[in-house]
Design an enzyme around this catalytic site. Structure first.
Site, PDB file in Angstrom:
ATOM      1  N   SER A 132       0.827  -1.208   0.000  1.00 10.48           N
ATOM      2  CA  SER A 132       0.000   0.000   0.000  1.00 10.48           C
ATOM      3  C   SER A 132       0.864   1.262   0.000  1.00 10.48           C
ATOM      4  O   SER A 132       0.474   2.287  -0.554  1.00 10.48           O
ATOM      5  CB  SER A 132      -0.919   0.008   1.234  1.00 10.48           C
ATOM      6  OG  SER A 132      -1.845  -1.059   1.168  1.00 10.48           O
ATOM      7  N   GLU A 363      -4.514  -3.886  -6.304  1.00  6.54           N
ATOM      8  CA  GLU A 363      -4.671  -2.557  -6.925  1.00  6.54           C
ATOM      9  C   GLU A 363      -5.244  -1.532  -5.952  1.00  6.54           C
ATOM     10  O   GLU A 363      -6.085  -0.695  -6.299  1.00  6.54           O
ATOM     11  CB  GLU A 363      -5.487  -2.671  -8.219  1.00  6.54           C
ATOM     12  CG  GLU A 363      -4.718  -3.486  -9.241  1.00  6.54           C
ATOM     13  CD  GLU A 363      -5.308  -3.507 -10.619  1.00  6.54           C
ATOM     14  OE1 GLU A 363      -5.856  -2.486 -11.060  1.00  6.54           O
ATOM     15  OE2 GLU A 363      -5.209  -4.559 -11.265  1.00  6.54           O
TER      16      GLU A 363
END
Length: 380
Positions: A132, A363
């Site tokens: 992240s 994603e």
């Protein structure tokens, strides 16, 4: 907004639906069981000209709209999330940045091969210590005058070994943080570029998820995509489109699970009645379809904005968050309503449930999506 498709686009969508029913669905369980990459599907899609759906005709693509590409993502994932994932990474995470940031020479060199399926794309951003937090990159690219020297490791790379063109992000100036990240186009077979671990995953077993290893990889100066230091911007703008595709994947998984459930609950009997005749079942089915349709609207709102070249950071994040949450909720409820058979591999419900989980993670995790949404609302 008008999400309507023209006649030609509807013909393409209907063709892909038929293709998936006849070619993709029959392979889905086998790919999952054998953890096998859908090579034969890739070959057929390449022959059909579908690997370059929105690549302009001047570069060998089909020149279709972005919304048609989004519809294709949903369709593939109704039947096989592994196939959908392979298609999405190639189209959203490599084709789009090439079209947007590539030089004319790079476009001429790679896009016709991407469109024909001769080259399959993969996206190399994530590292063991930088998921992240993309700014935590450890991979480096050093400017050695007549070439770049690339060193480092990437993990969880979809299309892994089977791709032939990799969009790789690396630090070119560690002192500048995110502004010190640059993007590079790396071809398979480049000396020093090898593959590490193939991941054993909970779901999307048909995707080839590999570790990429770069050891003194010499890249030509024209391997740089965009400008030096633009890598983080390229990655984040690329992921906006990727999130729309993952949202479409979520809608596809949810709709696919519900479609499979309907005949099961009509045929399955308990207490002398079909499961479908119970009001609780009817309410659950109605709730699930409503959630799916709401998610689909969010997906096409974001897709339409991207097609119109409008900023869609918040809208893409909202679509990704809501559609993937819906996919998990629906897949879980469909398995529950199917009862004991839903827990067996004879039916696809447990596969839908396993495949759905990753959509909330890759994603950009759904926690990150909520940060993006609130940030775009001015709450930081």
């Amino acid at each position: 907004m008008d999400f309507n498709f023209n006649e030609m686009e509807l013909d393409i969508i209907n063709m892909l639906e038929d293709f998936c029913v006849n070619e993709v669905k029959p392979l889905a369980a086998e790919l999952d069981e054998q953890e096998r990459f859908p090579t034969e599907t890739l070959e057929k899609l390449s022959e059909m000209g579908m690997m370059g759906m929105y690549i302009p005709e001047e570069y060998g693509g089909a020149g279709l709209s972005y919304n048609t590409y989004t519809a294709a993502n949903e369709i593939f994932n109704k039947y096989c999330a592994s196939t959908g994932c392979m298609f999405e990474v190639h189209g959203s995470l490599v084709t789009w940045p090439l079209l947007t940031y590539g030089t004319e020479e790079q476009k001429q060199k790679y896009l016709p091969k991407m469109a024909s399926g001769e080259m399959l794309g993969a996206f190399g951003l994530t590292e063991p210590g930088a998921g992240s937090d993309a700014s935590g990159q450890k991979t480096t690219a050093v400017d050695n005058g007549d070439h770049w020297l690339l060193n480092g490791t990437k993990c969880f790379i979809t299309n892994g070994y089977y791709a032939s063109l990799y969009l790789v992000f690396a630090m070119t100036d560690k002192e500048k943080g995110t502004k010190g990240i640059s993007a590079f186009l790396v071809e398979k077979g480049t000396p020093g570029f090898s593959f590490g671990t193939k991941e054993k995953k909970m779901g999307i077993h048909g995707t080839a998820t590999y570790e990429l290893v770069f050891e003194d990889v010499k890249l030509p100066k024209d391997a740089l995509l965009g400008k030096v230091g633009e890598g983080f911007k390229i990655a984040m703008s690329t992921l906006d489109g990727g999130r729309i595709s993952i949202a479409a994947q979520g809608v596809g998984i949810a709709q696919g699970a519900l479609n499979e459930l309907i005949p099961v609950i009509k045929a399955r009997k308990q207490f002398g009645r079909s499961i479908a005749s119970f009001q609780n079942t009817q309410f659950k089915v109605a709730e699930m379809q409503t959630e799916i349709d709401a998610a689909r609207l969010l997906v096409y709102r974001a897709s339409q904005m991207k097609q119109d070249h409008k900023p869609c950071v918040k809208e893409a994040a909202m679509a990704k968050y809501y559609a993937t949450k819906t996919a998990n909720d629906v897949a879980r409820m469909c398995l529950q309503l199917a009862g004991g058979i839903g827990f067996t591999r004879e039916y696809p419900f447990e596969r839908f449930m396993r495949d759905a989980k990753i959509t909330e993670i890759y994603e950009g995790t759904n926690e990150i999506q909520r940060i993006i949404i609130s940030g775009e609302m001015g709450i930081r």
